[in-house]
Enzyme design. Structure first.
Site, PDB file in Angstrom:
ATOM      1  N   LYS A  10      -1.235  -1.061  -4.261  1.00 12.45           N
ATOM      2  CA  LYS A  10      -2.401  -0.199  -4.099  1.00 12.45           C
ATOM      3  C   LYS A  10      -1.928   1.219  -3.816  1.00 12.45           C
ATOM      4  O   LYS A  10      -1.050   1.438  -2.974  1.00 12.45           O
ATOM      5  CB  LYS A  10      -3.272  -0.706  -2.947  1.00 12.45           C
ATOM      6  CG  LYS A  10      -4.538   0.102  -2.735  1.00 12.45           C
ATOM      7  CD  LYS A  10      -5.401  -0.502  -1.631  1.00 12.45           C
ATOM      8  CE  LYS A  10      -6.686   0.286  -1.457  1.00 12.45           C
ATOM      9  NZ  LYS A  10      -7.546  -0.264  -0.403  1.00 12.45           N
ATOM     10  N   TYR A  26       0.835  -1.202   0.000  1.00  9.62           N
ATOM     11  CA  TYR A  26       0.000   0.000   0.000  1.00  9.62           C
ATOM     12  C   TYR A  26       0.866   1.246   0.000  1.00  9.62           C
ATOM     13  O   TYR A  26       1.571   1.529   0.975  1.00  9.62           O
ATOM     14  CB  TYR A  26      -0.892  -0.034   1.245  1.00  9.62           C
ATOM     15  CG  TYR A  26      -2.164   0.800   1.174  1.00  9.62           C
ATOM     16  CD1 TYR A  26      -2.415   1.671   0.126  1.00  9.62           C
ATOM     17  CD2 TYR A  26      -3.118   0.703   2.178  1.00  9.62           C
ATOM     18  CE1 TYR A  26      -3.580   2.422   0.072  1.00  9.62           C
ATOM     19  CE2 TYR A  26      -4.294   1.436   2.143  1.00  9.62           C
ATOM     20  CZ  TYR A  26      -4.512   2.295   1.081  1.00  9.62           C
ATOM     21  OH  TYR A  26      -5.671   3.030   1.033  1.00  9.62           O
TER      22      TYR A  26
END
Length: 309
Positions: A162, A137
């Site tokens: 992400k 992330y």
């Protein structure tokens, strides 16, 4: 055998419903997950940002993972959230593996910013602790440069990246360099706002906050975006997405709290309660959201009524 196919489409991020005693309401959580499955979301991410990951004890985390695995029952990929200090992150990765999750999303680790070598070692320690899929992330103080990511993709567990940062120059560099190796997920707050900019880069998955309460509108928006139906995209921007986003930006923590308020408004069994330091949605903003949702549901009614109190 773990399914190495990365998530695609719209991902559901259930909240953590709390009862009057401040404990997890497992009945409400079950209905939240069932609602997302019935609405056709392509993957479920339990105990992540929307689920107030950093406010969960290890015992609560494990109970939520067990419940989610049981409810999802292999219908779609199920991911968990891991992060924080490295020992707890590894422990939660192993809990996820033990109970049959498909993988996990690694949230930011620490208060301070780390050097790239430190971030690399953090991710490496987690991803090599299990055989589960790992999604990294890009957010807050955990931002990977291309050279660091190049070392991490050597581990087969790493299947996706992400983005919750919004650095488009970096996004272009990473998608160009790793488009044949990684899946790319849009994790910006209220991701529908930015998805038109992300799709051309190769992002084919996003986490939808509004899908917790109006998933059919998120689906209509995404379908229109992919089909090049700019008229529908513009209408949903004007009627739903941008007005909700304006409320979200009024208070810190509304990225989580506003989801619970929206769920309560549409009749899902979730109270407008969160754990500190997040604060509940204020009455004025709650009423604003209700007005937006009332109008949106009149203009874009769901095809079926799956909400049960």
């Amino acid at each position: 055998m773990i399914n190495k196919q990365p998530p695609s489409g719209i991902s559901g991020f259930p909240v953590t419903p709390l009862n009057e005693n401040g404990n997890i309401d497992e009945t409400a959580l079950t209905k939240n997950i069932e609602f997302l499955l019935e609405e056709g979301l392509e993957s479920i991410f339990i105990a992540c940002g929307a689920g107030e990951f950093h406010n969960l004890s290890s015992e609560e985390f494990e109970s939520m993972v067990k419940l989610a695995v049981s409810v999802v029952d292999g219908k779609v990929p199920l991911y968990t959230g891991v992060g924080g200090n490295i020992k707890e992150a590894v422990e939660k990765a192993k809990i996820s593996e033990r109970h049959g999750a498909d993988g996990y999303l690694i949230l930011p680790p620490y208060l301070i910013e780390g050097e790239q070598e430190g971030i690399y070692e953090y991710y490496k320690t987690i991803v090599t602790s299990t055989d589960l899929n790992a999604i990294l992330y890009q957010r807050a103080n955990a931002v990977l440069e291309a050279e660091t990511l190049d070392r991490l993709v050597e581990f087969p567990q790493v299947i996706g990246l992400k983005d919750g940062l919004g650095n488009m120059e970096l996004n272009i560099e990473l998608t160009q360099r790793f488009r044949n190796r990684l899946a790319f997920l849009n994790g910006m707050p209220l991701a529908e706002v930015t998805m038109p900019a992300y799709v051309p880069l190769g992002y084919n998955c996003y986490s939808s906050a509004i899908s917790n309460y109006i998933p059919h509108i998120s689906r209509k928006f995404y379908n229109a975006l992919l089909a090049g139906d700019q008229h529908t995209v513009n209408d949903i921007y004007e009627d739903v997405i941008l007005p909700i986003n304006r409320i979200r930006r009024k208070r810190k923590g509304y990225a989580v709290a506003l989801i619970k308020a929206g769920m309560e408004i549409v009749g899902l069994p979730v109270r407008n309660t969160v754990r500190p330091p997040v604060v509940p949605v204020e009455r004025e903003h709650y009423d604003e959201l209700k007005q937006i949702l009332d109008k949106a549901l009149q203009k874009y009614p769901p095809q079926k009524n799956t909400i049960t109190k």
